[in-house]
Design a protein around this motif. Sequence first.
Motif, PDB file in Angstrom:
ATOM      1  N   SER A 178       9.449 -10.125   7.471  1.00  0.00           N
ATOM      2  CA  SER A 178      10.907  -9.276   7.826  1.00  0.00           C
ATOM      3  C   SER A 178      11.925  -9.233   6.895  1.00  0.00           C
ATOM      4  O   SER A 178      12.838  -8.664   6.779  1.00  0.00           O
ATOM      5  CB  SER A 178      11.490  -9.434   9.036  1.00  0.00           C
ATOM      6  OG  SER A 178      11.739 -10.675   9.127  1.00  0.00           O
ATOM      7  N   ARG A 179      12.038 -10.181   5.881  1.00  0.00           N
ATOM      8  CA  ARG A 179      12.767 -10.512   4.874  1.00  0.00           C
ATOM      9  C   ARG A 179      12.137 -10.749   3.500  1.00  0.00           C
ATOM     10  O   ARG A 179      11.190 -11.221   3.620  1.00  0.00           O
ATOM     11  CB  ARG A 179      13.943 -11.676   4.988  1.00  0.00           C
ATOM     12  CG  ARG A 179      13.336 -12.847   5.219  1.00  0.00           C
ATOM     13  CD  ARG A 179      14.415 -13.977   5.531  1.00  0.00           C
ATOM     14  NE  ARG A 179      13.749 -15.206   5.962  1.00  0.00           N
ATOM     15  CZ  ARG A 179      13.558 -16.106   4.932  1.00  0.00           C
ATOM     16  NH1 ARG A 179      14.144 -15.871   3.635  1.00  0.00           N
ATOM     17  NH2 ARG A 179      12.924 -17.618   5.233  1.00  0.00           N
ATOM     18  N   LEU A 180      12.687 -10.194   2.355  1.00  0.00           N
ATOM     19  CA  LEU A 180      12.262 -10.604   1.202  1.00  0.00           C
ATOM     20  C   LEU A 180      12.514 -11.995   0.523  1.00  0.00           C
ATOM     21  O   LEU A 180      13.440 -12.694   0.753  1.00  0.00           O
ATOM     22  CB  LEU A 180      13.098  -9.725   0.389  1.00  0.00           C
ATOM     23  CG  LEU A 180      12.810  -9.963  -1.245  1.00  0.00           C
ATOM     24  CD1 LEU A 180      11.250  -9.460  -1.675  1.00  0.00           C
ATOM     25  CD2 LEU A 180      13.739  -8.979  -2.059  1.00  0.00           C
TER      26      LEU A 180
ATOM     27  N   MET B 270       8.129  -7.878  -1.578  1.00  0.00           N
ATOM     28  CA  MET B 270       8.911  -7.043  -0.911  1.00  0.00           C
ATOM     29  C   MET B 270       8.739  -7.219   0.852  1.00  0.00           C
ATOM     30  O   MET B 270       7.801  -7.793   1.352  1.00  0.00           O
ATOM     31  CB  MET B 270       8.452  -5.528  -1.274  1.00  0.00           C
ATOM     32  CG  MET B 270       7.159  -5.296  -1.051  1.00  0.00           C
ATOM     33  SD  MET B 270       6.801  -3.394  -1.497  1.00  0.00           S
ATOM     34  CE  MET B 270       7.253  -3.946  -3.483  1.00  0.00           C
ATOM     35  N   ASP B 271       9.600  -6.804   1.745  1.00  0.00           N
ATOM     36  CA  ASP B 271       9.503  -6.888   3.015  1.00  0.00           C
ATOM     37  C   ASP B 271       8.528  -5.759   3.395  1.00  0.00           C
ATOM     38  O   ASP B 271       7.876  -5.241   2.817  1.00  0.00           O
ATOM     39  CB  ASP B 271      10.921  -6.812   3.679  1.00  0.00           C
ATOM     40  CG  ASP B 271      11.582  -5.363   3.689  1.00  0.00           C
ATOM     41  OD1 ASP B 271      10.685  -4.474   3.498  1.00  0.00           O
ATOM     42  OD2 ASP B 271      12.786  -5.263   3.593  1.00  0.00           O
ATOM     43  N   ILE B 272       8.057  -6.158   4.684  1.00  0.00           N
ATOM     44  CA  ILE B 272       7.366  -5.281   5.184  1.00  0.00           C
ATOM     45  C   ILE B 272       7.270  -3.811   5.216  1.00  0.00           C
ATOM     46  O   ILE B 272       6.433  -3.010   5.031  1.00  0.00           O
ATOM     47  CB  ILE B 272       6.560  -5.741   6.896  1.00  0.00           C
ATOM     48  CG1 ILE B 272       6.014  -7.144   6.776  1.00  0.00           C
ATOM     49  CG2 ILE B 272       5.980  -4.764   7.623  1.00  0.00           C
ATOM     50  CD1 ILE B 272       4.768  -7.280   6.219  1.00  0.00           C
ATOM     51  N   SER B 273       8.386  -3.591   5.663  1.00  0.00           N
ATOM     52  CA  SER B 273       8.811  -2.007   5.527  1.00  0.00           C
ATOM     53  C   SER B 273       8.699  -1.314   4.006  1.00  0.00           C
ATOM     54  O   SER B 273       8.107  -0.213   3.993  1.00  0.00           O
ATOM     55  CB  SER B 273      10.181  -1.855   6.043  1.00  0.00           C
ATOM     56  OG  SER B 273      10.958  -2.440   5.363  1.00  0.00           O
ATOM     57  N   ALA B 274       9.029  -2.058   3.159  1.00  0.00           N
ATOM     58  CA  ALA B 274       8.919  -1.568   1.915  1.00  0.00           C
ATOM     59  C   ALA B 274       7.601  -1.456   1.451  1.00  0.00           C
ATOM     60  O   ALA B 274       7.156  -0.546   0.600  1.00  0.00           O
ATOM     61  CB  ALA B 274      10.076  -2.492   0.824  1.00  0.00           C
ATOM     62  N   LEU B 275       6.893  -2.680   1.663  1.00  0.00           N
ATOM     63  CA  LEU B 275       5.403  -2.683   1.247  1.00  0.00           C
ATOM     64  C   LEU B 275       4.736  -1.676   2.006  1.00  0.00           C
ATOM     65  O   LEU B 275       3.879  -1.006   1.295  1.00  0.00           O
ATOM     66  CB  LEU B 275       4.942  -3.993   1.853  1.00  0.00           C
ATOM     67  CG  LEU B 275       3.045  -4.286   1.573  1.00  0.00           C
ATOM     68  CD1 LEU B 275       2.966  -5.464   1.246  1.00  0.00           C
ATOM     69  CD2 LEU B 275       2.592  -3.959   3.231  1.00  0.00           C
ATOM     70  N   CYS B 276       4.896  -1.281   3.040  1.00  0.00           N
ATOM     71  CA  CYS B 276       4.169   0.053   3.604  1.00  0.00           C
ATOM     72  C   CYS B 276       4.423   1.137   3.137  1.00  0.00           C
ATOM     73  O   CYS B 276       3.557   2.053   2.737  1.00  0.00           O
ATOM     74  CB  CYS B 276       4.494   0.130   5.231  1.00  0.00           C
ATOM     75  SG  CYS B 276       3.809  -1.352   6.304  1.00  0.00           S
ATOM     76  N   ARG B 277       5.619   1.512   2.735  1.00  0.00           N
ATOM     77  CA  ARG B 277       5.953   2.785   2.072  1.00  0.00           C
ATOM     78  C   ARG B 277       5.546   2.783   0.673  1.00  0.00           C
ATOM     79  O   ARG B 277       5.063   3.847   0.235  1.00  0.00           O
ATOM     80  CB  ARG B 277       7.461   2.922   2.140  1.00  0.00           C
ATOM     81  CG  ARG B 277       8.146   3.042   3.455  1.00  0.00           C
ATOM     82  CD  ARG B 277       9.606   3.457   3.417  1.00  0.00           C
ATOM     83  NE  ARG B 277      10.358   2.533   2.381  1.00  0.00           N
ATOM     84  CZ  ARG B 277      11.028   1.397   3.197  1.00  0.00           C
ATOM     85  NH1 ARG B 277      11.016   1.052   4.443  1.00  0.00           N
ATOM     86  NH2 ARG B 277      11.790   0.562   2.351  1.00  0.00           N
TER      87      ARG B 277
ATOM     88  N   LEU C 256       1.880 -10.784   5.031  1.00  0.00           N
ATOM     89  CA  LEU C 256       2.278 -12.009   5.569  1.00  0.00           C
ATOM     90  C   LEU C 256       3.409 -11.710   6.650  1.00  0.00           C
ATOM     91  O   LEU C 256       4.022 -10.675   6.527  1.00  0.00           O
ATOM     92  CB  LEU C 256       2.776 -12.950   4.648  1.00  0.00           C
ATOM     93  CG  LEU C 256       1.702 -13.471   3.632  1.00  0.00           C
ATOM     94  CD1 LEU C 256       2.602 -14.432   2.379  1.00  0.00           C
ATOM     95  CD2 LEU C 256       0.962 -14.226   4.194  1.00  0.00           C
ATOM     96  N   PHE C 257       3.421 -12.268   7.708  1.00  0.00           N
ATOM     97  CA  PHE C 257       4.302 -12.157   8.714  1.00  0.00           C
ATOM     98  C   PHE C 257       5.384 -13.423   8.795  1.00  0.00           C
ATOM     99  O   PHE C 257       4.992 -14.431   8.399  1.00  0.00           O
ATOM    100  CB  PHE C 257       3.592 -11.803  10.177  1.00  0.00           C
ATOM    101  CG  PHE C 257       2.987 -10.487  10.231  1.00  0.00           C
ATOM    102  CD1 PHE C 257       3.629  -9.372  10.170  1.00  0.00           C
ATOM    103  CD2 PHE C 257       1.519 -10.534   9.810  1.00  0.00           C
ATOM    104  CE1 PHE C 257       2.898  -8.293   9.880  1.00  0.00           C
ATOM    105  CE2 PHE C 257       0.891  -9.210   9.853  1.00  0.00           C
ATOM    106  CZ  PHE C 257       1.426  -7.998  10.018  1.00  0.00           C
ATOM    107  N   ASP C 258       6.315 -13.253   9.615  1.00  0.00           N
ATOM    108  CA  ASP C 258       7.081 -14.428   9.753  1.00  0.00           C
ATOM    109  C   ASP C 258       6.519 -15.584  10.611  1.00  0.00           C
ATOM    110  O   ASP C 258       5.758 -15.372  11.591  1.00  0.00           O
ATOM    111  CB  ASP C 258       8.524 -13.944  10.521  1.00  0.00           C
ATOM    112  CG  ASP C 258       9.384 -12.908   9.784  1.00  0.00           C
ATOM    113  OD1 ASP C 258       9.070 -12.823   8.445  1.00  0.00           O
ATOM    114  OD2 ASP C 258       9.970 -12.095  10.470  1.00  0.00           O
TER     115      ASP C 258
END
Length: 122
Positions: free
Chosen positions: A73-75, A96-103, A120-122
């Motif tokens: 969730s954080r870079l 990058m964080d997960i949201s940026a990775l997906c986009r 990876l996840f937290d």
Amino acid sequence: MKLHADKPTHLNVFTGYDRDFVSVNQQRHSGSLLVLPTSVEPWRPANFADLQEADFEALLAFQPEVVLLGTGSRLQFPHPRLSRSLAQAQIGVDAMDISALCRTFNILVAEDRRVLAAVLFD
């Protein structure tokens, strides 16, 4: 958050995410994984702190042109020695964080790039 592809495709795209899961082509995944345009595979490290040089070396077998490292969730940035093998092979690594990775993955897949998402996840 849900993501929607512009058109149906035979390639993998991220269709949703949250802090503890991602969805690839509507299939939910909650453990560390590697997502390529045509496959999804488990990945050894349990979280960012668990990353080792061998984890990045294993990515060479997929012959990506770029690796997107999703750090939760954080870079967070891995130590350069961890991804040295990819740098030596002239493979880019972007953390990058997960949201940026997906986009970013979805855009690069649409451009027919050899992208690998290491999630990876937290």
